[in-house]
Design a protein around this motif. Structure first.
Motif, PDB file in Angstrom:
ATOM      1  N   ILE A  51     135.155  83.559  23.281  1.00  0.00           N
ATOM      2  CA  ILE A  51     134.869  82.439  22.387  1.00  0.00           C
ATOM      3  C   ILE A  51     135.658  82.688  21.105  1.00  0.00           C
ATOM      4  N   CYS A  52     136.255  81.623  20.575  1.00  0.00           N
ATOM      5  CA  CYS A  52     137.008  81.754  19.321  1.00  0.00           C
ATOM      6  C   CYS A  52     136.348  80.886  18.253  1.00  0.00           C
ATOM      7  N   GLU A  53     136.152  81.455  17.079  1.00  0.00           N
ATOM      8  CA  GLU A  53     135.646  80.672  15.943  1.00  0.00           C
ATOM      9  C   GLU A  53     136.559  80.910  14.747  1.00  0.00           C
ATOM     10  N   ARG A  54     136.520  79.931  13.793  1.00  0.00           N
ATOM     11  CA  ARG A  54     137.494  79.954  12.688  1.00  0.00           C
ATOM     12  C   ARG A  54     136.886  80.414  11.357  1.00  0.00           C
ATOM     13  N   PHE A  55     137.761  81.000  10.553  1.00  0.00           N
ATOM     14  CA  PHE A  55     137.370  81.488   9.223  1.00  0.00           C
ATOM     15  C   PHE A  55     138.413  81.019   8.214  1.00  0.00           C
ATOM     16  N   TYR A  56     137.942  80.427   7.124  1.00  0.00           N
ATOM     17  CA  TYR A  56     138.848  79.992   6.051  1.00  0.00           C
ATOM     18  C   TYR A  56     138.387  80.615   4.737  1.00  0.00           C
ATOM     19  N   TRP A  57     139.344  80.829   3.862  1.00  0.00           N
ATOM     20  CA  TRP A  57     139.067  81.465   2.567  1.00  0.00           C
ATOM     21  C   TRP A  57     138.024  80.693   1.755  1.00  0.00           C
ATOM     22  N   ASP A  58     138.084  79.357   1.822  1.00  0.00           N
ATOM     23  CA  ASP A  58     137.178  78.575   0.975  1.00  0.00           C
ATOM     24  C   ASP A  58     135.931  78.098   1.722  1.00  0.00           C
ATOM     25  N   VAL A  59     135.686  78.653   2.903  1.00  0.00           N
ATOM     26  CA  VAL A  59     134.426  78.361   3.602  1.00  0.00           C
ATOM     27  C   VAL A  59     133.724  79.708   3.798  1.00  0.00           C
ATOM     28  N   PHE A  60     132.596  79.892   3.158  1.00  0.00           N
ATOM     29  CA  PHE A  60     131.862  81.175   3.178  1.00  0.00           C
ATOM     30  C   PHE A  60     132.764  82.343   2.745  1.00  0.00           C
ATOM     31  N   SER A  61     133.712  82.096   1.862  1.00  0.00           N
ATOM     32  CA  SER A  61     134.667  83.130   1.401  1.00  0.00           C
ATOM     33  C   SER A  61     135.362  83.842   2.560  1.00  0.00           C
ATOM     34  N   GLY A  62     135.465  83.159   3.683  1.00  0.00           N
ATOM     35  CA  GLY A  62     136.178  83.737   4.832  1.00  0.00           C
ATOM     36  C   GLY A  62     135.393  84.794   5.585  1.00  0.00           C
ATOM     37  N   THR A  63     134.111  84.952   5.267  1.00  0.00           N
ATOM     38  CA  THR A  63     133.365  86.040   5.919  1.00  0.00           C
ATOM     39  C   THR A  63     132.401  85.558   7.004  1.00  0.00           C
ATOM     40  N   LYS A  64     132.238  84.226   7.129  1.00  0.00           N
ATOM     41  CA  LYS A  64     131.396  83.686   8.216  1.00  0.00           C
ATOM     42  C   LYS A  64     132.142  82.539   8.877  1.00  0.00           C
ATOM     43  N   SER A  65     131.865  82.329  10.153  1.00  0.00           N
ATOM     44  CA  SER A  65     132.635  81.314  10.874  1.00  0.00           C
ATOM     45  C   SER A  65     132.190  79.902  10.512  1.00  0.00           C
ATOM     46  N   VAL A  66     133.148  78.979  10.615  1.00  0.00           N
ATOM     47  CA  VAL A  66     132.875  77.569  10.346  1.00  0.00           C
ATOM     48  C   VAL A  66     131.908  77.009  11.388  1.00  0.00           C
ATOM     49  N   GLU A  67     132.111  77.402  12.653  1.00  0.00           N
ATOM     50  CA  GLU A  67     131.360  76.777  13.744  1.00  0.00           C
ATOM     51  C   GLU A  67     129.883  77.135  13.728  1.00  0.00           C
ATOM     52  N   SER A  68     129.578  78.429  13.540  1.00  0.00           N
ATOM     53  CA  SER A  68     128.185  78.853  13.704  1.00  0.00           C
ATOM     54  C   SER A  68     127.670  79.702  12.548  1.00  0.00           C
ATOM     55  N   GLY A  69     128.517  79.944  11.564  1.00  0.00           N
ATOM     56  CA  GLY A  69     128.086  80.786  10.442  1.00  0.00           C
ATOM     57  C   GLY A  69     127.921  82.252  10.836  1.00  0.00           C
ATOM     58  N   THR A  70     128.491  82.625  11.984  1.00  0.00           N
ATOM     59  CA  THR A  70     128.369  84.023  12.428  1.00  0.00           C
ATOM     60  C   THR A  70     129.238  84.932  11.547  1.00  0.00           C
ATOM     61  N   PRO A  71     128.678  86.043  11.070  1.00  0.00           N
ATOM     62  CA  PRO A  71     129.469  86.949  10.219  1.00  0.00           C
ATOM     63  C   PRO A  71     130.680  87.525  10.964  1.00  0.00           C
ATOM     64  N   LEU A  72     131.761  87.685  10.239  1.00  0.00           N
ATOM     65  CA  LEU A  72     133.003  88.207  10.833  1.00  0.00           C
ATOM     66  C   LEU A  72     132.779  89.568  11.488  1.00  0.00           C
ATOM     67  N   LYS A  73     131.904  90.372  10.894  1.00  0.00           N
ATOM     68  CA  LYS A  73     131.736  91.738  11.423  1.00  0.00           C
ATOM     69  C   LYS A  73     131.149  91.751  12.836  1.00  0.00           C
ATOM     70  N   GLU A  74     130.624  90.614  13.292  1.00  0.00           N
ATOM     71  CA  GLU A  74     130.093  90.580  14.663  1.00  0.00           C
ATOM     72  C   GLU A  74     131.159  90.231  15.703  1.00  0.00           C
ATOM     73  N   PHE A  75     132.392  90.017  15.238  1.00  0.00           N
ATOM     74  CA  PHE A  75     133.469  89.660  16.172  1.00  0.00           C
ATOM     75  C   PHE A  75     134.189  90.922  16.664  1.00  0.00           C
ATOM     76  N   ASP A  76     134.768  90.800  17.863  1.00  0.00           N
ATOM     77  CA  ASP A  76     135.451  91.958  18.459  1.00  0.00           C
ATOM     78  C   ASP A  76     136.894  92.079  17.971  1.00  0.00           C
ATOM     79  N   ILE A  77     137.549  90.913  17.875  1.00  0.00           N
ATOM     80  CA  ILE A  77     138.968  90.903  17.467  1.00  0.00           C
ATOM     81  C   ILE A  77     139.128  89.855  16.369  1.00  0.00           C
ATOM     82  N   ALA A  78     139.942  90.163  15.364  1.00  0.00           N
ATOM     83  CA  ALA A  78     140.251  89.158  14.333  1.00  0.00           C
ATOM     84  C   ALA A  78     141.757  88.927  14.312  1.00  0.00           C
TER      85      ALA A  78
END
Ligand code: SF4
Length: 482
Positions: A51-78
């Motif tokens: 599953i791929c989710e997106r992160f932008y600098w101006d959405v949650f300061s890039g630390t949570k995904s746009v789609e589900s608000g899942t924190p970046l640290k829970e992802f396997d690959i960035a």
């Protein structure tokens, strides 16, 4: 967080799926309008186990995904897409603040330019156009392997790396529609690379050769987009160079679309094309003469004459396009006060033809891989004096252009000096950013003239051009600098 976008690709996470983060360390408006990112997103989400989710600098300061608000640290690959050198600061901040510990992969034009400042910050680097190769990239990363285009950080800078060129015989059909740089629209990438030879331009070098998509294919994609949008953006480094640009725009208008081109060259504009652009809803014409005097335009090999600029402006006015935006550069090698003043004179002539003129002034960044790469930032060998002169030129232009009734935006000399340092930099530069210790004055040495016989940090990247030919091009340009 509610996000006003149409996303037919979004996937829901379930146990067993590997999470891949697509990180754009800049603003959402730019990220959503980037078709390369859309490709990566669609390709990963089409795979069963990911599953791929997106992160932008101006959405949650890039630390949570746009789609589900899942924190970046829970992802396997960035996967980080680095489009601009200044984004290194934001990328590093995102990595630190998110406490991400998975695999970090960097790609995008900055990697194709010179990834050395980033080698201590990422695990892998991808060289080239990734669309069509994302699955190989992900699978190789997971196995701890490399591919022809995916290189481990510790091996960067050694042997030559070839840059991948994608096949443009197909086009991304299913896209996310959000409010991006071109408004709410579908992106039609009409081509890649550029047939022109502007001496300052890295795009023509790193995306060569110039390739165009077939009009029939583009119209089929547009047909499928009708149910989502009434506007399409035509994307390419020089859209109106497409051999069938008029036919494409006319057909899209007939289908009921508003049409927004990402770029037009003044010398391609004639009565028919401007009339079409106006019918397609264009309200502001953007042209980039880059320099005011013919002498400086020859140095930049822009291939646009004053006549082309004035012709474009008068055609725009005739067809109800009331605003012209003009891009210029300063700090060019051999630039005199007369050359800078010529910008004011050219804008003044355009201002007499159209009601509203806005001008963007940017210092030249002597980019790697271009024939101007050996030149100093600011245009003169004494870098401090060059910086001072640049600031004076920008001040002068702001004042004089304002007097002529143009609105002016100008980036600071410092921010372009930083861009130059990052584009020419090495590990030492990256380390200073990572340690939050980057000061422009510590890296002035990176702004100076580069000797022609010097090995360059980015020489290992094989874009398909020959360095000796680049040097010959530079020698020819030098005869214009005096
Ligand atoms: S026309 Fe634009 S994209 Fe093409 S070489 Fe010139 S500056 Fe680069």
């Amino acid at each position: 967080m509610e996000f006003p976008e149409i996303n037919p690709i979004a996937k829901k996470w379930r146990k067993g799926l590997k999470r891949v983060a697509l990180v754009y360390p800049n603003r959402y408006v730019g990220g959503i309008a980037n078709i390369g990112l859309q490709h990566i997103y669609a390709e990963i989400n089409s795979l069963d186990n990911y599953i791929c989710e997106r992160f932008y600098w101006d959405v949650f300061s890039g630390t949570k995904s746009v789609e589900s608000g899942t924190p970046l640290k829970e992802f396997d690959i960035a996967l980080f897409s680095l489009q601009y050198e200044e984004d290194y600061f934001k990328a590093i901040k995102i990595i630190k603040e998110s406490e991400f510990t998975g695999l970090k992969v960097a790609g995008g034009p900055c990697v194709m330019e010179n990834p050395l400042p980033l080698v201590e910050l990422f695990d892998y680097f991808y060289f080239g156009e990734v669309d069509g190769d994302v699955t190989n990239l992900i699978k190789a990363c997971e196995k701890g392997e490399e591919t022809e285009y995916l290189v481990k950080a510790e091996r960067i800078g050694g042997e030559k790396v070839k840059v991948r060129k994608a096949d443009l015989s197909t086009h991304l059909q299913t896209q996310i529609v959000g409010s991006g740089a071109y408004g709410e629209c579908y992106l039609l990438e009409v081509g890649r690379g550029c047939k022109r030879a502007c001496s300052f331009c890295i795009v023509r070098q790193i995306y060569s050769p110039c390739r165009w998509r077939d009009v029939k294919l583009l119209l089929e994609i547009a047909e499928g987009a009708k149910k989502f949008v009434d506007k399409v953006a035509l994307v390419a480094p020089s859209v109106t160079d497409h051999p069938k640009a008029k036919e494409l725009i006319a057909s899209l208008i007939d289908m009921g679309f508003l049409v927004s081109p990402s770029s037009v060259r003044a010398d391609t504009l004639d009565e028919e094309l401007v009339e079409l652009l106006s019918r397609g809803g264009l309200e502001s014409l953007t042209i980039a003469p880059e320099a005011g005097s013919e002498r400086m335009r020859r140095l930049l090999r822009k291939g646009i004459s004053e006549e082309d600029v004035l012709n474009a402006a008068s055609l725009a006015a005739k067809h109800g396009i009331e605003k012209v935006k003009m891009y210029f550069m300063v700090g060019l090698p051999g630039e005199s006060h007369e050359d800078v003043r010529a910008i004011v004179e050219l804008v003044d002539r355009v201002k007499k033809l159209v009601p509203r003129v806005s001008v963007s002034i940017n210092p030249l960044v002597p980019k790697p891989h271009t024939p101007l790469q050996w030149e100093p930032f600011g245009g003169i060998d004494d870098v401090k004096a060059g910086m001072k002169a640049l600031k004076e030129k920008i001040r002068f232009l702001k004042k004089e252009l304002g007097r002529k009734g143009a609105s002016v935006s100008a980036e600071s000399a410092e921010s372009f000096a930083i861009q130059t340092i990052l584009s020419r930099g090495n590990k030492e530069v990256g380390r200073a950013i990572a340690e939050n210790n980057f000061r422009l004055r510590d890296f002035y040495a990176y702004l100076g003239r580069i000797e022609e016989d010097e090995d360059l940090p980015w020489d290992f990247i094989d874009h398909g051009y020959s360095k000796s030919r680049l040097l010959k091009e530079y020698e020819r340009l030098k005869s214009l600098i005096s």
